[in-house]
Design a protein around this motif. Structure first.
Motif, PDB file in Angstrom:
ATOM      1  N   TYR A 194      -8.763  -5.561  -5.520  1.00  0.00           N
ATOM      2  CA  TYR A 194      -9.056  -6.898  -5.004  1.00  0.00           C
ATOM      3  C   TYR A 194      -9.501  -6.844  -3.550  1.00  0.00           C
ATOM      4  O   TYR A 194     -10.385  -7.593  -3.134  1.00  0.00           O
ATOM      5  N   ARG A 202     -14.169 -13.996  -2.316  1.00  0.00           N
ATOM      6  CA  ARG A 202     -13.405 -13.730  -1.094  1.00  0.00           C
ATOM      7  C   ARG A 202     -12.095 -14.492  -1.129  1.00  0.00           C
ATOM      8  O   ARG A 202     -11.064 -14.002  -0.704  1.00  0.00           O
ATOM      9  N   LYS A 203     -12.155 -15.728  -1.660  1.00  0.00           N
ATOM     10  CA  LYS A 203     -10.941 -16.522  -1.749  1.00  0.00           C
ATOM     11  C   LYS A 203      -9.978 -15.898  -2.768  1.00  0.00           C
ATOM     12  O   LYS A 203      -8.782 -15.787  -2.521  1.00  0.00           O
ATOM     13  N   ALA A 210      -9.621 -12.885  -3.494  1.00  0.00           N
ATOM     14  CA  ALA A 210      -9.033 -11.643  -2.977  1.00  0.00           C
ATOM     15  C   ALA A 210      -7.689 -11.908  -2.306  1.00  0.00           C
ATOM     16  O   ALA A 210      -6.875 -11.006  -2.158  1.00  0.00           O
ATOM     17  N   ILE A 211      -7.453 -13.160  -1.917  1.00  0.00           N
ATOM     18  CA  ILE A 211      -6.161 -13.503  -1.310  1.00  0.00           C
ATOM     19  C   ILE A 211      -5.083 -13.642  -2.389  1.00  0.00           C
ATOM     20  O   ILE A 211      -3.971 -13.161  -2.234  1.00  0.00           O
ATOM     21  N   PHE A 212      -5.436 -14.322  -3.501  1.00  0.00           N
ATOM     22  CA  PHE A 212      -4.409 -14.699  -4.474  1.00  0.00           C
ATOM     23  C   PHE A 212      -4.214 -13.701  -5.605  1.00  0.00           C
ATOM     24  O   PHE A 212      -3.118 -13.569  -6.132  1.00  0.00           O
ATOM     25  N   PRO A 234      -3.953 -10.424  -5.663  1.00  0.00           N
ATOM     26  CA  PRO A 234      -2.899  -9.416  -5.497  1.00  0.00           C
ATOM     27  C   PRO A 234      -1.509  -9.966  -5.833  1.00  0.00           C
ATOM     28  O   PRO A 234      -0.717  -9.294  -6.483  1.00  0.00           O
ATOM     29  N   LEU A 235      -1.233 -11.201  -5.399  1.00  0.00           N
ATOM     30  CA  LEU A 235       0.085 -11.792  -5.656  1.00  0.00           C
ATOM     31  C   LEU A 235       0.341 -11.953  -7.148  1.00  0.00           C
ATOM     32  O   LEU A 235       1.469 -11.829  -7.617  1.00  0.00           O
TER      33      LEU A 235
END
Lengths: 479, 63
Positions: free
Chosen positions: A85, A267-268, A270-272, A274-275
């Protein structure tokens, strides 16, 4: 007679088919609409399509099975997603932009366009289809296992696989990617609920998390860390690198990238994303708990299912079965669709030359059924080699990475012969390592060596051929 | 664009840090230490990506 699980499992299949038909109704189906959703998907749908890659039947059974049988090395499954990600933040926007600019439909289109070489496109398509079949096969075998176990043996595995393949092919022919996205929503809600419930309930059943891990650590010293069976820290690093880089090289994952409405979507996400991986922890917890609930299973893939059967009532086993069906249908339909499109669009069309869009579309839909049939035959005739085949698939697709990376960020460093040579050498090494059953070479994942050599070959051959191609360009300009 | 270098932090956590985190004990938050460390890596990745997303000028264009 355990009828509840069977009713629930088939109910799930019917709901998935209804969703496929509903999502299809109001859309006119051009090939672009069918396979890339008209490039209109927002953050949530792309998130779900890409997240669908994580929660497959292989993760569900394979992840818990690995925790049960292998222990510590299972940790790599948590890490590679984060790497993939993180990479997607940089890699996917340029891929998406290029695809939109040139109206690309599939992964080979990208290589074809970048290098202006129809044969490179065909090579990528062939390698892609070869890699997809074993992946699809592992999903289907896992599904068969789930249905057989959840029905307490009433439905035989090969019958279950047969039904699953027909449902899947029907589903893909009917709806294309819109159906997949809607089923992905249903699937994610179900699987999240189920996984969290069993991931907490099973460890509680054996005395709680702390007690469970203390006991496992006392019974099997070293089991909960890297190092067992040669899978130490170097293995971890090379495997995370290989699978992290290969993650988006799968034709269906690459194709899912095209469905986005805007490049910011990636890009957005890539933040969520992983969680979202963290949910996998509960799958592992269930696998670890199974060590204490049902020790000594020969087929480690059954760990989760057998443990659940021992602890939960029959109807809940049915829900697990239903969730299992969905975890196979979402990635399975993406893969089937990708295989159909690859063969029609990137092998049939360039070789035939003057096929009409209508013909290509018909070939794509027919090929969905052919690939489904081939996968079914492989599934009923093979047994333990599935995991090996799956890793082989992963090793295959990651060989696209060096060429792709260079074509995006350093186009001048890679030439057409360089791209061909790199992919061919990498794939040949993967075939060799797989045939000779070498998954570890000098403590590193063997696919990683193939990737490394591939990278060097691309650079060296490109450097050697660059002058030639430049001369050709100049002489062509002069003549 | 300099903010993009922040993505090196999670990579170092994952690829280098693992060599120092390869222990079963202490058990933290009910997990063997190696698994707890992986969770930490994921959270660090997510936080770093959020910061990069927020400050990367590329994401401001055409809003």
């Amino acid at each position: 007679m355990h009828t509840a699980p069977i009713v629930i499992i088939f109910g799930t299949i019917v709901i998935a088919l209804i969703l496929a038909v509903l999502s299809h109704r109001r859309k006119k189906m051009s090939l672009e609409q069918w396979s890339v959703g008209g490039r209109g998907f927002g953050v949530l749908f792309v998130f779900l399509l890409l997240a669908g890659e994580i929660y497959t039947t292989f993760t569900f059974l394979g992840g818990s099975g690995w925790a049960y049988g292998t222990g510590g090395p299972t940790a790599y499954i948590l890490a590679y997603g984060a790497v993939a990600y993180l990479l997607s933040y940089f890699l996917l926007p340029p891929v998406w932009r290029y695809a939109k600019e040139h109206n690309l439909i599939s992964q080979p289109d990208f290589f074809n366009k970048k290098f202006d070489s129809k044969w490179l496109g065909i090579l990528v398509a062939v390698v892609g289809v070869v890699a997809i079949v074993p992946y699809l096969q592992s999903q289907m075998t896992g599904l068969g296992l789930i249905v057989e176990t959840a029905s307490y043996g009433a439905i035989h595995q090969s019958v279950a696989i047969g039904i699953a393949m027909i449902v899947l092919a029907f589903y893909v022919t009917l709806s294309g990617i819109h159906g997949t996205a809607w089923t992905a929503v249903l699937k994610d809600i179900t699987i999240l609920t189920v996984v969290i419930i069993i991931g907490i309930a099973l460890p509680m059943h054996v005395g709680g998390f702390h007690a469970m891990f203390t006991k496992i650590n006392a019974e099997k010293p070293g089991f909960l860390t890297l190092g067992a069976k040669g899978m130490g820290v170097p293995w971890f690093i090379s495997t995370v690198a290989l699978t992290g880089l290969g993650f988006y090289m799968w034709p269906h994952a690459f194709g899912a990238v095209y469905t986005a409405k805007h490049e910011r979507v990636f890009r957005k996400n890539a933040i969520f994303l992983p969680l979202y991986q963290l949910i996998l922890l509960f799958v592992f917890f269930a696998g670890f708990a199974a060590i204490l609930i049902t020790p000594g299973l020969k087929n480690t893939n059954l760990a989760l299912l057998v443990a659940v059967q021992k602890v939960f009532p029959g109807w809940f086993v049915g829900i697990i079965g239903g969730a299992g069906v969905l975890t196979a249908i979402v990635p399975g339909s993406l893969m089937l669709m990708a295989a159909g499109t690859l063969i029609a669009e990137n092998i049939y069309r360039p070789i035939v030359g003057n096929a009409s869009p209508k013909q290509v579309q018909v070939v794509a839909r027919v090929m969905v059924w052919v690939v489904a049939a081939v996968t079914f035959l492989f599934s009923i005739h093979s047994n333990a080699a599935i995991v090996a085949l799956l890793l082989m698939g992963y090793n295959f697709v990651s060989q696209f990475f060096p060429t792709l990376l260079l074509s995006i960020f350093a186009r001048r460093a890679v030439s057409k012969p360089g791209a061909f040579a790199g992919i061919l050498v990498g794939v040949a090494m993967v075939v060799y390592f797989t045939m000779t059953k070498q998954s570890l070479v000098f403590g590193l994942n063997s696919g990683f060596w193939a990737l490394l050599v591939n990278f060097i070959v691309v650079l060296v051959v490109s450097a050697a051929t660059r002058d030639v191609s430049r001369n050709q360009v100049t002489s062509a300009a002069q003549s | 664009m300099a903010i993009r270098w922040l993505t090196l932090v999670p990579l170092l956590f994952i690829f280098v840090g693992v060599a120092f985190a390869n222990h079963a004990t202490p058990i933290v938050l009910g997990m063997p230490f190696l698994f707890f460390y992986m969770v930490l890596c994921i959270v660090v990745t997510s936080v770093c990506m959020a910061i990069v997303y927020k400050f990367d000028p590329t994401n401001k264009e055409g809003k």
